[in-house]
Design a protein around this motif. Structure first.
Motif, PDB file in Angstrom:
ATOM      1  N   SER A 139       0.776  -1.282   0.205  1.00  0.00           N
ATOM      2  CA  SER A 139      -0.034   0.166  -0.099  1.00  0.00           C
ATOM      3  C   SER A 139       0.912   1.148  -0.063  1.00  0.00           C
ATOM      4  O   SER A 139       2.131   1.129   0.467  1.00  0.00           O
ATOM      5  CB  SER A 139      -1.019  -0.025   1.153  1.00  0.00           C
ATOM      6  OG  SER A 139      -0.126   0.028   2.287  1.00  0.00           O
ATOM      7  N   VAL A 140       0.368   2.295  -0.183  1.00  0.00           N
ATOM      8  CA  VAL A 140       0.877   3.757  -0.281  1.00  0.00           C
ATOM      9  C   VAL A 140       0.144   4.530   0.695  1.00  0.00           C
ATOM     10  O   VAL A 140      -1.267   4.460   0.716  1.00  0.00           O
ATOM     11  CB  VAL A 140       1.310   4.193  -1.399  1.00  0.00           C
ATOM     12  CG1 VAL A 140       2.110   3.403  -2.318  1.00  0.00           C
ATOM     13  CG2 VAL A 140       0.100   4.903  -2.088  1.00  0.00           C
ATOM     14  N   GLN A 141       0.843   5.589   1.158  1.00  0.00           N
ATOM     15  CA  GLN A 141       0.015   6.697   1.924  1.00  0.00           C
ATOM     16  C   GLN A 141       0.202   7.905   0.953  1.00  0.00           C
ATOM     17  O   GLN A 141       1.284   8.017   0.696  1.00  0.00           O
ATOM     18  CB  GLN A 141       0.496   6.791   3.642  1.00  0.00           C
ATOM     19  CG  GLN A 141       0.225   5.761   4.303  1.00  0.00           C
ATOM     20  CD  GLN A 141       1.084   4.605   4.139  1.00  0.00           C
ATOM     21  OE1 GLN A 141       2.431   4.708   3.754  1.00  0.00           O
ATOM     22  NE2 GLN A 141       0.473   3.293   4.111  1.00  0.00           N
ATOM     23  N   ALA A 142      -1.031   8.563   0.682  1.00  0.00           N
ATOM     24  CA  ALA A 142      -0.717   9.379  -0.026  1.00  0.00           C
ATOM     25  C   ALA A 142      -1.681  10.688   0.115  1.00  0.00           C
ATOM     26  O   ALA A 142      -2.721  10.655   0.780  1.00  0.00           O
ATOM     27  CB  ALA A 142      -1.129   8.997  -1.536  1.00  0.00           C
ATOM     28  N   TRP A 143      -1.278  12.012  -0.569  1.00  0.00           N
ATOM     29  CA  TRP A 143      -2.086  12.916  -0.509  1.00  0.00           C
ATOM     30  C   TRP A 143      -2.971  13.113  -1.859  1.00  0.00           C
ATOM     31  O   TRP A 143      -2.318  13.166  -2.971  1.00  0.00           O
ATOM     32  CB  TRP A 143      -1.110  14.295  -0.285  1.00  0.00           C
ATOM     33  CG  TRP A 143      -2.182  15.580  -0.438  1.00  0.00           C
ATOM     34  CD1 TRP A 143      -2.101  16.597  -1.497  1.00  0.00           C
ATOM     35  CD2 TRP A 143      -3.040  16.150   0.395  1.00  0.00           C
ATOM     36  NE1 TRP A 143      -3.034  17.545  -1.389  1.00  0.00           N
ATOM     37  CE2 TRP A 143      -3.558  17.275   0.064  1.00  0.00           C
ATOM     38  CE3 TRP A 143      -3.771  15.575   1.783  1.00  0.00           C
ATOM     39  CZ2 TRP A 143      -4.636  18.033   0.656  1.00  0.00           C
ATOM     40  CZ3 TRP A 143      -4.505  16.277   2.377  1.00  0.00           C
ATOM     41  CH2 TRP A 143      -4.873  17.779   1.969  1.00  0.00           C
ATOM     42  N   ASP A 144      -4.272  12.929  -1.695  1.00  0.00           N
ATOM     43  CA  ASP A 144      -5.242  13.029  -2.831  1.00  0.00           C
ATOM     44  C   ASP A 144      -5.400  14.632  -3.416  1.00  0.00           C
ATOM     45  O   ASP A 144      -6.300  15.221  -2.402  1.00  0.00           O
ATOM     46  CB  ASP A 144      -6.303  12.324  -2.544  1.00  0.00           C
ATOM     47  CG  ASP A 144      -7.328  12.311  -3.712  1.00  0.00           C
ATOM     48  OD1 ASP A 144      -7.171  13.111  -4.795  1.00  0.00           O
ATOM     49  OD2 ASP A 144      -8.250  11.291  -3.608  1.00  0.00           O
ATOM     50  N   ASP A 149      -7.358  15.379   0.544  1.00  0.00           N
ATOM     51  CA  ASP A 149      -7.638  14.197   1.655  1.00  0.00           C
ATOM     52  C   ASP A 149      -6.219  13.294   1.815  1.00  0.00           C
ATOM     53  O   ASP A 149      -5.766  13.181   0.658  1.00  0.00           O
ATOM     54  CB  ASP A 149      -8.673  13.572   1.657  1.00  0.00           C
ATOM     55  CG  ASP A 149      -9.162  13.056   2.806  1.00  0.00           C
ATOM     56  OD1 ASP A 149      -8.730  13.375   3.929  1.00  0.00           O
ATOM     57  OD2 ASP A 149     -10.380  12.540   3.286  1.00  0.00           O
ATOM     58  N   LEU A 150      -5.760  12.892   3.012  1.00  0.00           N
ATOM     59  CA  LEU A 150      -5.036  11.942   2.892  1.00  0.00           C
ATOM     60  C   LEU A 150      -5.578  10.633   2.840  1.00  0.00           C
ATOM     61  O   LEU A 150      -6.681  10.216   3.485  1.00  0.00           O
ATOM     62  CB  LEU A 150      -4.287  11.714   4.485  1.00  0.00           C
ATOM     63  CG  LEU A 150      -3.372  12.816   4.771  1.00  0.00           C
ATOM     64  CD1 LEU A 150      -2.994  12.902   6.320  1.00  0.00           C
ATOM     65  CD2 LEU A 150      -2.123  12.721   3.774  1.00  0.00           C
ATOM     66  N   VAL A 151      -4.911   9.733   2.148  1.00  0.00           N
ATOM     67  CA  VAL A 151      -5.667   8.445   1.568  1.00  0.00           C
ATOM     68  C   VAL A 151      -4.771   7.407   1.759  1.00  0.00           C
ATOM     69  O   VAL A 151      -3.270   7.600   1.732  1.00  0.00           O
ATOM     70  CB  VAL A 151      -6.255   8.423   0.106  1.00  0.00           C
ATOM     71  CG1 VAL A 151      -7.523   9.291   0.137  1.00  0.00           C
ATOM     72  CG2 VAL A 151      -5.208   8.650  -0.782  1.00  0.00           C
ATOM     73  N   THR A 152      -4.975   5.963   1.859  1.00  0.00           N
ATOM     74  CA  THR A 152      -4.204   4.733   1.487  1.00  0.00           C
ATOM     75  C   THR A 152      -4.854   4.134   0.517  1.00  0.00           C
ATOM     76  O   THR A 152      -5.894   3.920   0.458  1.00  0.00           O
ATOM     77  CB  THR A 152      -4.358   4.042   2.909  1.00  0.00           C
ATOM     78  OG1 THR A 152      -3.947   4.526   3.978  1.00  0.00           O
ATOM     79  CG2 THR A 152      -3.687   2.600   2.803  1.00  0.00           C
ATOM     80  N   LEU A 153      -3.818   3.735  -0.535  1.00  0.00           N
ATOM     81  CA  LEU A 153      -4.089   3.090  -1.596  1.00  0.00           C
ATOM     82  C   LEU A 153      -3.543   1.601  -1.506  1.00  0.00           C
ATOM     83  O   LEU A 153      -2.426   1.531  -1.441  1.00  0.00           O
ATOM     84  CB  LEU A 153      -3.812   3.838  -2.839  1.00  0.00           C
ATOM     85  CG  LEU A 153      -4.369   5.112  -3.083  1.00  0.00           C
ATOM     86  CD1 LEU A 153      -3.845   5.913  -4.421  1.00  0.00           C
ATOM     87  CD2 LEU A 153      -5.711   5.204  -3.476  1.00  0.00           C
ATOM     88  N   THR A 154      -4.384   0.612  -1.784  1.00  0.00           N
ATOM     89  CA  THR A 154      -3.669  -0.564  -1.630  1.00  0.00           C
ATOM     90  C   THR A 154      -3.116  -1.075  -3.220  1.00  0.00           C
ATOM     91  O   THR A 154      -3.573  -0.242  -4.160  1.00  0.00           O
ATOM     92  CB  THR A 154      -4.767  -1.780  -1.535  1.00  0.00           C
ATOM     93  OG1 THR A 154      -5.755  -1.483  -2.544  1.00  0.00           O
ATOM     94  CG2 THR A 154      -5.583  -1.679  -0.110  1.00  0.00           C
TER      95      THR A 154
END
Ligand SMILES: Cc1cc2nc3c(=O)[nH]c(=O)nc-3n(C[C@H](O)[C@H](O)[C@H](O)COP(=O)(O)OP(=O)(O)OC[C@H]3O[C@@H](n4cnc5c(N)ncnc54)[C@H](O)[C@@H]3O)c2cc1C
Length: 364
Positions: A139-144, A149-154
């Motif tokens: 996964s990554v932690q990212a700024w959308d 918003d802060l998101v986690t993308l698998t």
């Protein structure tokens, strides 16, 4: 007022003009703060890691460069032989790979020696020697930037493909200089497997003296990958102009099997699935197409700045896929070489090559 930062000082091709403004984000929260306010004010933004996959215009960048200048690698979770490793976006990728190998963790060793930052690796699903980050990235932690918003993308949400991901596709879709998602950290799941890893690439297996699919010690794999890469000018070396590049300038083209059938029998081709209509696709070797279209290693163009015959830019003398700066090149010189090669390959084989690096403010 400080002198503008020249992008040539922050890209591995060592070309690119000045940035109108520049921010070094020293933490994930500084990066988010900068992106939030720049996007709100409509200023063009360019997020930069190591500048090893970015070709910047000679005119420079009219907005603000946000350089992700925060690093760190940590083991965040361990369960049996499975270990989750988190890397901050600005972390030097090869240092992180060396760290995992030293820890006896299997999964990233074949990706040794690739320049740039950990945060950029999911953007084009970085790969080499039979591995790519999609094999181990969870996964990554990212700024959308679109949602603010802060998101986690698998890994599944990242929609990885060959040198491709949803992050890269967002860049192309919006015709923006920075993707919708700015990666702040990346998680990989690696394994403590007695310091060995299956070798998936014939050339590497040969160098190691094992069969493809056999295991070899991690440190040995890393050593041989670095050696093979250095022999192709694919490990950064300030003294070696063959490495003043963005690595491979072109991706390997994926074409219908009918196109392959028109090429000579010895043209390398690998199965690449099917298109939407169920037709077989194959991946060709861009290096082979270039070489056999008559552009051998060292192919170059243009007089140097003193008008003496000699190239400011040329194909690497070690690999036909890299377009290199011989010391005084501008972006236009690199593009002139790339354009000649692309057009020559298309004229010879009817196959159009596409650039791998992100072109900012310039076009091929
Ligand atoms: C000598 C050499 C060898 C190479 N060999 C390989 C190889 O074997 N395999 C391979 O796949 N690549 C290779 N590359 C290409 C390059 O090293 C990789 O693509 C690398 O991941 C780019 O990292 P970077 O930090 O330098 O990216 P940058 O050039 O700084 O950025 C590239 C793109 O990603 C965006 N970006 C950067 N960081 C982030 C982030 N955190 N979140 C969202 N977007 C971001 C940028 O806006 C830009 O569009 C090579 C390059 C060189 C110079």
């Amino acid at each position: 007022m400080n002198a503008p930062v020249r992008l040539a000082e922050h890209t591995t091709s060592r070309v690119g003009g000045p940035a109108a403004d520049w921010i070094d984000a020293r933490s994930a929260s500084e990066a988010v703060q900068a992106l939030r306010s720049l996007d709100a004010s409509g200023v063009p933004v360019l997020v930069l890691g190591g500048g090893s996959n970015t070709l910047m215009a000679d005119a420079g960048f009219p907005g603000t460069v946000v350089r992700l200048a925060f690093s760190g690698v940590e083991l965040v979770e361990e369960s049996g032989s499975t270990v989750r490793v988190r890397m901050a976006a600005g972390q030097d990728w090869d240092e992180a790979v060396a760290f995992t190998v030293a820890q006896g963790l299997t999964g990233l060793e074949a990706l040794s020696g690739i320049p740039g930052s950990a945060g950029a690796t999911p953007v084009q699903n970085v790969g080499a020697y039979g591995a790519d980050v999609s094999h181990t990235l969870t996964s990554v932690q990212a700024w959308d930037r679109a949602a603010g918003d802060l998101v986690t993308l698998t890994a599944a949400e990242l929609g990885f493909g060959y040198r491709d991901s949803v992050i890269k596709r967002s860049l192309n879709a919006a015709d923006d200089t920075t993707p919708r998602w700015v990666v702040l950290s990346v998680d990989f799941t690696l394994h403590r497997s007695g310091s060995t890893a299956p070798v998936r690439f014939a050339q590497l297996a040969h160098a190691l003296g094992v069969d493809e699919g056999e295991a070899a010690p991690l440190e040995t794999v890393r050593h041989h990958v670095l050696r093979l890469r250095a022999g192709k000018g694919m490990v950064l070396d300030a003294e070696d102009h063959d490495t003043w590049s963005t690595g491979s300038f072109f991706t390997n083209p994926i074409v219908p099997a009918s196109v392959r059938a028109r090429l000579p029998a010895d043209a390398p081709a690998y199965g690449a699935g099917q298109d939407e209509d169920g037709h077989d696709l194959v991946k060709l070797s861009a290096a082979w197409l270039i070489d056999r279209a008559g552009f051998s290693k060292g192919f170059g163009l243009g007089p140097d700045e003193h008008g003496i015959a000699g190239a400011r830019a040329s194909l690497s003398t070690k690999h036909t896929l890299a377009v290199t700066n011989r010391g005084s090149a501008r972006t236009a010189d690199l593009l002139a070489v790339a354009r000649t090669v692309r057009d020559g390959v298309e004229a010879r084989w009817g196959v159009r090559l596409h650039p791998e690096p992100v072109l900012v403010g310039c076009a091929l």
